[in-house]
Motif scaffolding. Sequence first.
Motif, PDB file in Angstrom:
ATOM      1  N   GLN A  85       1.318  -0.863   0.268  1.00 45.69           N
ATOM      2  CA  GLN A  85       0.168   0.195   0.002  1.00 45.69           C
ATOM      3  C   GLN A  85       0.865   0.982  -0.316  1.00 45.69           C
ATOM      4  N   LEU A  86       1.986   1.225   0.812  1.00 48.75           N
ATOM      5  CA  LEU A  86       2.679   2.461   0.638  1.00 48.75           C
ATOM      6  C   LEU A  86       3.734   2.570  -0.732  1.00 48.75           C
ATOM      7  N   LEU A  87       4.285   1.500  -1.350  1.00 46.86           N
ATOM      8  CA  LEU A  87       4.639   1.309  -2.979  1.00 46.86           C
ATOM      9  C   LEU A  87       3.274   2.298  -3.455  1.00 46.86           C
ATOM     10  N   LYS A  88       2.467   1.120  -3.394  1.00 49.35           N
ATOM     11  CA  LYS A  88       1.844   2.317  -4.443  1.00 49.35           C
ATOM     12  C   LYS A  88       1.487   3.220  -4.289  1.00 49.35           C
ATOM     13  N   GLU A  89       1.291   4.102  -2.958  1.00 48.59           N
ATOM     14  CA  GLU A  89       0.820   5.813  -3.059  1.00 48.59           C
ATOM     15  C   GLU A  89       1.902   6.607  -3.108  1.00 48.59           C
ATOM     16  N   LEU A  90       2.764   6.054  -2.823  1.00 49.85           N
ATOM     17  CA  LEU A  90       4.544   6.212  -3.331  1.00 49.85           C
ATOM     18  C   LEU A  90       4.779   6.415  -5.047  1.00 49.85           C
ATOM     19  N   LEU A  91       4.425   5.577  -5.692  1.00 47.78           N
ATOM     20  CA  LEU A  91       4.935   5.346  -7.076  1.00 47.78           C
ATOM     21  C   LEU A  91       3.240   6.179  -7.449  1.00 47.78           C
ATOM     22  N   ASP A  92       2.234   6.328  -6.927  1.00 48.96           N
ATOM     23  CA  ASP A  92       0.893   7.317  -7.278  1.00 48.96           C
ATOM     24  C   ASP A  92       1.184   8.706  -7.302  1.00 48.96           C
ATOM     25  N   ASN A  93       2.386   9.045  -6.615  1.00 49.39           N
ATOM     26  CA  ASN A  93       3.107  10.402  -6.596  1.00 49.39           C
ATOM     27  C   ASN A  93       4.354  10.984  -6.941  1.00 49.39           C
ATOM     28  N   ASP A  94       4.745   9.773  -7.546  1.00 48.73           N
ATOM     29  CA  ASP A  94       6.247  10.293  -8.190  1.00 48.73           C
ATOM     30  C   ASP A  94       5.835  10.306 -10.081  1.00 48.73           C
ATOM     31  N   LYS A  95       6.434  11.346 -10.053  1.00 49.50           N
ATOM     32  CA  LYS A  95       6.497  12.132 -11.565  1.00 49.50           C
ATOM     33  C   LYS A  95       7.466  11.422 -12.617  1.00 49.50           C
ATOM     34  N   ARG A  96       7.769  10.653 -11.904  1.00 48.61           N
ATOM     35  CA  ARG A  96       8.403   9.446 -12.887  1.00 48.61           C
ATOM     36  C   ARG A  96       7.937   8.229 -13.574  1.00 48.61           C
TER      37      ARG A  96
END
Length: 132
Positions: A85-96
């Motif tokens: 869940q944490l990884l998904k949230e971070l990926l969703d908010n990463d412009k790269r």
Amino acid sequence: LEVASGWYPSETFMFDVDGVTLGPTPVEPLACVAWYPTRYDARALFGPDHKGSSLNYEGKERNVAIMAIFAGDDEIPGARPDDAQLLKELLDNDKRMKDRMVKVFPNQGHGFAHIGLGAAKNEAATGDDETD
């Protein structure tokens, strides 16, 4: 995940596991697949406050696709459902991120997709494996 995020433990070189020998030549992946990832710092690698590089080796904006597979019953730090869940949230908010998918398979343990792959042919043919 580290390479996909543009993060290396040293600013200048990537060392092999012995910490002395120079490691492999850096690569610029277009995609990354991580199976039940462990031993990574998700917040350092991804999200708006990442420590990885926003640029690739050619000086262009990093643009990578990441798919991460998790097991719903995994208890190993980094590979648990709350880590997914944490990884998904971070990926969703990463412009790269060009694209991303984080999938948790319910009722599965760590290594579930690889169970039985190392069995001898006669063992695999019995049908007595845990994947039925």
